[in-house]
Design an enzyme around this catalytic site. Structure first.
Site, PDB file in Angstrom:
ATOM      1  N   HIS A  19       0.802  -1.035  -0.075  1.00 20.28           N
ATOM      2  CA  HIS A  19       0.028   0.123   0.051  1.00 20.28           C
ATOM      3  C   HIS A  19       0.841   1.207   0.029  1.00 20.28           C
ATOM      4  CE1 HIS A  19      -3.843   2.243   1.604  1.00 20.28           C
ATOM      5  NE2 HIS A  19      -2.722   3.324   1.058  1.00 20.28           N
ATOM      6  N   HIS A  21       1.393   5.430  -1.822  1.00 21.78           N
ATOM      7  CA  HIS A  21       0.852   6.427  -2.843  1.00 21.78           C
ATOM      8  C   HIS A  21       2.191   7.090  -3.438  1.00 21.78           C
ATOM      9  CE1 HIS A  21      -3.035   6.645  -1.032  1.00 21.78           C
ATOM     10  NE2 HIS A  21      -2.459   5.902   0.040  1.00 21.78           N
ATOM     11  N   LYS A 102      -9.373  -1.038  -5.314  1.00 28.15           N
ATOM     12  CA  LYS A 102      -9.398  -0.222  -4.240  1.00 28.15           C
ATOM     13  C   LYS A 102     -10.880   0.454  -3.787  1.00 28.15           C
ATOM     14  CE  LYS A 102      -7.813   1.646  -0.110  1.00 28.15           C
ATOM     15  NZ  LYS A 102      -6.650   2.186   0.093  1.00 28.15           N
ATOM     16  N   HIS A 139     -10.205   0.805   2.361  1.00 25.81           N
ATOM     17  CA  HIS A 139     -10.126   1.649   3.278  1.00 25.81           C
ATOM     18  C   HIS A 139     -11.199   1.480   4.355  1.00 25.81           C
ATOM     19  CE1 HIS A 139      -8.612   5.921   4.894  1.00 25.81           C
ATOM     20  NE2 HIS A 139      -9.639   5.442   5.294  1.00 25.81           N
ATOM     21  N   HIS A 179      -4.176  -0.673   6.263  1.00 28.35           N
ATOM     22  CA  HIS A 179      -3.879   0.259   7.371  1.00 28.35           C
ATOM     23  C   HIS A 179      -4.643   0.346   8.629  1.00 28.35           C
ATOM     24  CE1 HIS A 179      -6.894   2.653   5.500  1.00 28.35           C
ATOM     25  NE2 HIS A 179      -6.174   3.368   4.622  1.00 28.35           N
ATOM     26  N   ASP A 249       1.149   2.661   3.377  1.00 30.80           N
ATOM     27  CA  ASP A 249       0.274   3.909   3.195  1.00 30.80           C
ATOM     28  C   ASP A 249       1.118   5.237   3.397  1.00 30.80           C
ATOM     29  OD1 ASP A 249      -2.074   5.284   2.711  1.00 30.80           O
ATOM     30  OD2 ASP A 249      -2.463   5.303   5.046  1.00 30.80           O
TER      31      ASP A 249
END
Length: 357
Positions: A19, A21, A102, A139, A179, A249
């Site tokens: 995970h 970004h 996702k 999420h 997360h 994350d």
């Protein structure tokens, strides 16, 4: 692992981050080459860009950009769940090598305005994902709603009923609760079947609510919770549970976005990821569980091949004097703004770590 038995170096397979970004534009150009710097060569890249990656061709094109920036890294591509993600598009995505979809509940984090309000309308899509062996990444928070008594401190726990419903409806669908921040989430995932797993970030293993209240560079969504919740996260990784693994994350934002009137949600760990985790695992006396958490467990759940000697290794060196940099300059940002370059501040900036690469 007793302190007297701690080695000076540890050699491990390259880590896998399930995970991360990696952003767009100058930020993407800056942070993507840092993936290897943090000890990672497999990355699941998040799709919440502007616009989000809602179609197969968009994810494929994004993957090509990332690959040019980090040729040695294996990028796992994802799509953003949206009403246009039909069973036919799922089939197309599977054929193109896309691994996961996702889910962002609407409004819970950065670029989640396209997010989900009603999961049941997506059941045909989830059925197609189950058929084509795609992973559903959640999420796991409900949107804040004062009338329903939901806020950022209980939004994850309130979401867990939805996770149970999805697993019951689609028992063969691989689901990752991403997360996790609460004991309730840990207990829930442990209670479910082998098709449900959970990622844990490096920063949530370190901090609690007191560490982000008033500290914007520790503020993320979901927020870190209570000491008892952090303890539960630490205990499950210390146990070596095979369905819990690393998903950083890592979410970089320019300094001004983090330090403004309304700080952006996201903690940046990419360039120091494995040293962070190793430092924490030494404190927990579980360095023997490090390889499972940063590599084996996640690769097994995502059905990726095991890494052998031919895939290379990383070597951690015990070095009490190494400090996390204060900041990193965003590539070409000065040229775009005509002023001082943007910077991004990493988690635990200026702090000393026990391990380095």
């Amino acid at each position: 692992m007793a302190s007297s038995n701690i080695p000076e170096t540890i050699t491990l397979p390259w880590a896998s981050d399930f995970h991360c970004h990696l952003r767009q534009g100058a930020m993407m150009d800056t942070v993507t080459p840092m993936v290897e710097q943090g000890g990672v060569r497999t990355v699941l890249a998040m799709p919440n860009l502007t616009p989000p990656l809602t179609k197969t061709h968009m994810a494929v094109e994004y993957g090509q950009k990332l690959q040019k920036l980090a040729p040695n890294v294996h990028f796992i591509l994802t799509l953003y769940l949206n009403p246009g993600l039909t069973p036919e598009e799922i089939k197309k995505a599977a054929e193109a090598g896309i691994t996961a979809v996702k889910v962002y509940p609407s409004g819970v984090t950065t670029n989640s305005d396209w997010g989900v309000l009603d999961f049941k309308i997506y059941y045909p899509t989830f059925a197609a994902m189950q058929e084509h062996n795609l992973v559903l990444c959640l999420h796991g928070e409900c949107p804040s709603d004062a009338d329903k008594g939901i806020c950022i401190l209980n939004a994850e726990e309130r979401f867990l009923a939805t996770l149970r419903e999805l697993h019951e409806a689609f028992p063969k669908l691989r689901i990752v609760l991403e997360h996790a921040t609460t004991k309730a989430a840990v207990d829930c995932v442990k209670s479910l079947g082998d098709t449900v797993a959970c990622t844990i970030t490096a920063h949530h293993l370190f901090i609690t609510v007191d560490d982000w209240a008033g500290q914007p560079h520790h503020f993320c969504k979901p927020v870190a919770k209570f000491p008892s919740d952090r303890d539960a996260l630490q205990q499950v990784v210390k146990s070596g549970h095979p369905r819990f693994f690393l998903g950083s994350d890592s979410a970089p934002h320019p300094r001004q976005a983090k330090q403004g009137e309304k700080p952006a949600a996201g903690v940046f760990t990419t360039p120091v990821l494995v040293p962070l985790v190793a430092t924490l695992f030494e404190k927990l006396s579980c360095l023997d569980k490090l390889e499972g958490f940063i590599s084996t467990n996640g690769r097994t759940f995502y059905q990726l091949p095991s890494l052998g000697p031919e895939d290379g290794t990383i070597t951690l060196t015990r070095s009490a004097g190494w400090s996390v940099p204060a900041s990193y300059e965003v590539q070409d940002s000065a040229n775009m703004s005509g002023s001082k370059p943007d910077t991004v501040v990493p988690f635990m900036a200026n702090s000393k770590l026990t391990w380095s690469l």
